[in-house]
Design a protein around this motif. Sequence first.
Motif, PDB file in Angstrom:
ATOM      1  N   ALA A  20       0.831  -1.204   0.000  1.00 52.88           N
ATOM      2  CA  ALA A  20       0.000   0.000   0.000  1.00 52.88           C
ATOM      3  C   ALA A  20       0.869   1.260   0.000  1.00 52.88           C
ATOM      4  CB  ALA A  20      -0.930   0.000   1.211  1.00 52.88           C
ATOM      5  N   ILE A  21       1.982   1.225   0.732  1.00 47.47           N
ATOM      6  CA  ILE A  21       2.907   2.361   0.742  1.00 47.47           C
ATOM      7  C   ILE A  21       3.478   2.591  -0.647  1.00 47.47           C
ATOM      8  CG2 ILE A  21       5.196   3.089   1.544  1.00 47.47           C
ATOM      9  CD1 ILE A  21       4.520   1.880   4.253  1.00 47.47           C
ATOM     10  N   SER A  22       3.823   1.514  -1.348  1.00 43.66           N
ATOM     11  CA  SER A  22       4.379   1.663  -2.695  1.00 43.66           C
ATOM     12  C   SER A  22       3.358   2.286  -3.642  1.00 43.66           C
ATOM     13  CB  SER A  22       4.846   0.305  -3.224  1.00 43.66           C
ATOM     14  OG  SER A  22       3.752  -0.559  -3.486  1.00 43.66           O
ATOM     15  N   LEU A  23       2.085   1.905  -3.516  1.00 45.96           N
ATOM     16  CA  LEU A  23       1.038   2.510  -4.346  1.00 45.96           C
ATOM     17  C   LEU A  23       0.848   3.987  -4.007  1.00 45.96           C
ATOM     18  CD1 LEU A  23      -1.673  -0.321  -4.340  1.00 45.96           C
ATOM     19  CD2 LEU A  23      -0.317   0.453  -6.301  1.00 45.96           C
ATOM     20  N   GLU A  24       0.882   4.292  -2.718  1.00 42.48           N
ATOM     21  CA  GLU A  24       0.725   5.688  -2.290  1.00 42.48           C
ATOM     22  C   GLU A  24       1.866   6.545  -2.796  1.00 42.48           C
ATOM     23  OE1 GLU A  24       1.180   9.179   0.368  1.00 42.48           O
ATOM     24  OE2 GLU A  24       2.538   7.466   0.184  1.00 42.48           O
ATOM     25  N   TYR A  65      -1.942 -26.560   0.454  1.00 39.10           N
ATOM     26  CA  TYR A  65      -2.887 -25.561  -0.020  1.00 39.10           C
ATOM     27  C   TYR A  65      -2.622 -24.208   0.640  1.00 39.10           C
ATOM     28  CZ  TYR A  65      -5.560 -29.416  -2.048  1.00 39.10           C
ATOM     29  OH  TYR A  65      -5.962 -30.501  -2.785  1.00 39.10           O
ATOM     30  N   ARG A  66      -2.282 -24.255   1.929  1.00 41.71           N
ATOM     31  CA  ARG A  66      -1.960 -23.020   2.645  1.00 41.71           C
ATOM     32  C   ARG A  66      -0.750 -22.360   2.013  1.00 41.71           C
ATOM     33  NH1 ARG A  66       2.980 -21.959   5.937  1.00 41.71           N
ATOM     34  NH2 ARG A  66       2.552 -19.951   6.878  1.00 41.71           N
ATOM     35  N   TYR A  67       0.262 -23.163   1.645  1.00 42.55           N
ATOM     36  CA  TYR A  67       1.450 -22.602   1.008  1.00 42.55           C
ATOM     37  C   TYR A  67       1.106 -21.973  -0.338  1.00 42.55           C
ATOM     38  CZ  TYR A  67       4.524 -24.813   4.430  1.00 42.55           C
ATOM     39  OH  TYR A  67       5.161 -25.165   5.587  1.00 42.55           O
ATOM     40  N   TYR A  68       0.213 -22.610  -1.101  1.00 44.02           N
ATOM     41  CA  TYR A  68      -0.165 -22.074  -2.401  1.00 44.02           C
ATOM     42  C   TYR A  68      -0.857 -20.723  -2.255  1.00 44.02           C
ATOM     43  CZ  TYR A  68       0.826 -26.777  -4.164  1.00 44.02           C
ATOM     44  OH  TYR A  68       1.429 -27.958  -4.487  1.00 44.02           O
ATOM     45  N   VAL A  69      -1.792 -20.640  -1.298  1.00 45.40           N
ATOM     46  CA  VAL A  69      -2.503 -19.377  -1.068  1.00 45.40           C
ATOM     47  C   VAL A  69      -1.535 -18.303  -0.590  1.00 45.40           C
ATOM     48  CG1 VAL A  69      -4.292 -18.234   0.293  1.00 45.40           C
ATOM     49  CG2 VAL A  69      -4.687 -20.545  -0.578  1.00 45.40           C
ATOM     50  N   TRP A  70      -0.689 -18.657   0.372  1.00 45.55           N
ATOM     51  CA  TRP A  70       0.279 -17.708   0.942  1.00 45.55           C
ATOM     52  C   TRP A  70       1.235 -17.211  -0.122  1.00 45.55           C
ATOM     53  CZ3 TRP A  70       5.539 -17.128   2.118  1.00 45.55           C
ATOM     54  CH2 TRP A  70       5.840 -16.223   3.142  1.00 45.55           C
ATOM     55  N   GLN A  71       1.780 -18.145  -0.913  1.00 44.45           N
ATOM     56  CA  GLN A  71       2.729 -17.761  -1.953  1.00 44.45           C
ATOM     57  C   GLN A  71       2.074 -16.910  -3.028  1.00 44.45           C
ATOM     58  OE1 GLN A  71       5.898 -18.017  -2.249  1.00 44.45           O
ATOM     59  NE2 GLN A  71       6.356 -19.291  -0.481  1.00 44.45           N
ATOM     60  N   SER A  72       0.845 -17.251  -3.407  1.00 48.94           N
ATOM     61  CA  SER A  72       0.152 -16.478  -4.445  1.00 48.94           C
ATOM     62  C   SER A  72      -0.083 -15.044  -3.993  1.00 48.94           C
ATOM     63  CB  SER A  72      -1.185 -17.144  -4.788  1.00 48.94           C
ATOM     64  OG  SER A  72      -0.989 -18.439  -5.300  1.00 48.94           O
ATOM     65  N   TYR A  73      -0.496 -14.886  -2.752  1.00 50.99           N
ATOM     66  CA  TYR A  73      -0.755 -13.538  -2.241  1.00 50.99           C
ATOM     67  C   TYR A  73       0.541 -12.753  -2.107  1.00 50.99           C
ATOM     68  CZ  TYR A  73      -2.553  -9.738   0.585  1.00 50.99           C
ATOM     69  OH  TYR A  73      -2.878  -8.489   1.054  1.00 50.99           O
ATOM     70  N   CYS A  74       1.592 -13.400  -1.606  1.00 55.65           N
ATOM     71  CA  CYS A  74       2.883 -12.715  -1.486  1.00 55.65           C
ATOM     72  C   CYS A  74       3.414 -12.292  -2.846  1.00 55.65           C
ATOM     73  CB  CYS A  74       3.897 -13.626  -0.787  1.00 55.65           C
ATOM     74  SG  CYS A  74       3.566 -13.890   0.974  1.00 55.65           S
ATOM     75  N   CYS A  75       3.239 -13.139  -3.842  1.00 56.10           N
ATOM     76  CA  CYS A  75       3.668 -12.783  -5.202  1.00 56.10           C
ATOM     77  C   CYS A  75       2.869 -11.592  -5.733  1.00 56.10           C
ATOM     78  CB  CYS A  75       3.510 -13.981  -6.135  1.00 56.10           C
ATOM     79  SG  CYS A  75       4.723 -15.294  -5.867  1.00 56.10           S
ATOM     80  N   LEU A  76       1.580 -11.531  -5.392  1.00 57.61           N
ATOM     81  CA  LEU A  76       0.764 -10.402  -5.815  1.00 57.61           C
ATOM     82  C   LEU A  76       1.273  -9.104  -5.185  1.00 57.61           C
ATOM     83  CD1 LEU A  76      -1.742  -9.164  -7.171  1.00 57.61           C
ATOM     84  CD2 LEU A  76      -3.062  -9.805  -5.131  1.00 57.61           C
ATOM     85  N   VAL A  78       2.910  -5.800  -7.078  1.00 53.67           N
ATOM     86  CA  VAL A  78       2.454  -4.417  -6.877  1.00 53.67           C
ATOM     87  C   VAL A  78       3.627  -3.523  -6.491  1.00 53.67           C
ATOM     88  CG1 VAL A  78       1.054  -2.926  -5.385  1.00 53.67           C
ATOM     89  CG2 VAL A  78       0.103  -5.066  -6.278  1.00 53.67           C
ATOM     90  N   ILE A  79       4.486  -4.001  -5.599  1.00 46.44           N
ATOM     91  CA  ILE A  79       5.647  -3.222  -5.159  1.00 46.44           C
ATOM     92  C   ILE A  79       6.590  -2.955  -6.328  1.00 46.44           C
ATOM     93  CG2 ILE A  79       7.719  -3.301  -3.713  1.00 46.44           C
ATOM     94  CD1 ILE A  79       6.027  -4.868  -1.655  1.00 46.44           C
ATOM     95  N   CYS A  80       6.866  -3.984  -7.108  1.00 43.00           N
ATOM     96  CA  CYS A  80       7.795  -3.837  -8.239  1.00 43.00           C
ATOM     97  C   CYS A  80       7.250  -2.868  -9.282  1.00 43.00           C
ATOM     98  CB  CYS A  80       8.064  -5.197  -8.877  1.00 43.00           C
ATOM     99  SG  CYS A  80       9.053  -6.313  -7.868  1.00 43.00           S
ATOM    100  N   VAL A  81       5.973  -3.013  -9.627  1.00 40.24           N
ATOM    101  CA  VAL A  81       5.368  -2.124 -10.626  1.00 40.24           C
ATOM    102  C   VAL A  81       5.345  -0.685 -10.118  1.00 40.24           C
ATOM    103  CG1 VAL A  81       3.219  -1.552 -11.825  1.00 40.24           C
ATOM    104  CG2 VAL A  81       3.996  -3.924 -11.716  1.00 40.24           C
TER     105      VAL A  81
END
Length: 292
Positions: A103-107, A156-167, A171-174
């Motif tokens: 959120a800070i990166s977007l701001e 499944y928890r790892y997949y959800v966690w990793q997917s969200y972290c990648c998202l 956002v930070i990189c962009v």
Amino acid sequence: MIFSSSECITWLTLLIIVSVTIVTVNLLSVVLFIRNRSLRTRAMYLVINLTVADIFVGGFSSIYLFAYLLFLCDPGKTHLTLMIITGFLHLWFPLTSLTNTAAISLERMHATIRPLRHRLIKKWVYRVTIAGVWVLTAMLSTAMLIIIVRYGEWLYRYYVWQSYCCLCLFVICVSYSSIVVKFLCGAHPQHHGAANRQRKLTVTLFIMTIVSLFMWLPYAVFTFLEPSIIMKFLSSKELQRLEISLSIIFLMNSLVNPIVYTIRIPEFRNALLVLFKRQQRENADVIHLHVR
């Protein structure tokens, strides 16, 4: 028992030291933000929220690791309910910290690319954003915990966690890539005081983000590779040592922010010096009274 008694004591002692340091340093930062009006600008609202999240990371995420270490050292004395509750907090607060960083990166991107519109943003927008960060990560953590408890599927928890972290990482990189492009290709750079302050704050938060991610990524890569065949070459004890080591490094990224604030933000550094000088004077007065 996976670890010996001496190794357990070493790990637990190190974890306690790291946890107390994280909570103390970030709590001191919050006190400085509260006591100094110059640090409570709109641009710093998300930074203050990140500092609060890091306090909880140092406190509650460490409790989960503490309980996990106790399980490795003496499985028979570890309560499952404690692991579940602290496991939820271990998911929630680090995700809140990462989401707030995104959120800070977007701001900062909005402040750089649309500076005039950014100045018109009301305070309530920041408050809603902060509340949204906490609610979103709480819902996501609850969903992952339900998956673990109800279905017993850690993968499944790892997949959800990793997917969200990648998202969040995307956002930070962009966001910061857009800021760099704006800095390099901006046709009409602004040189007045407000623009310079915004630019310096953006650079400061960029440095903070990069250093934090470097300490966070090893643990993220480990959780991504843990279910894979690559980790099969490690023994159970080696795997647990690696996980605990990377988890502690992951926690220590919450120490990065106050250090960067002290180096890069003069108002924060001056407030810290004033606080220490005042404390030294009070201690000197107490000693003088005792001598008399």
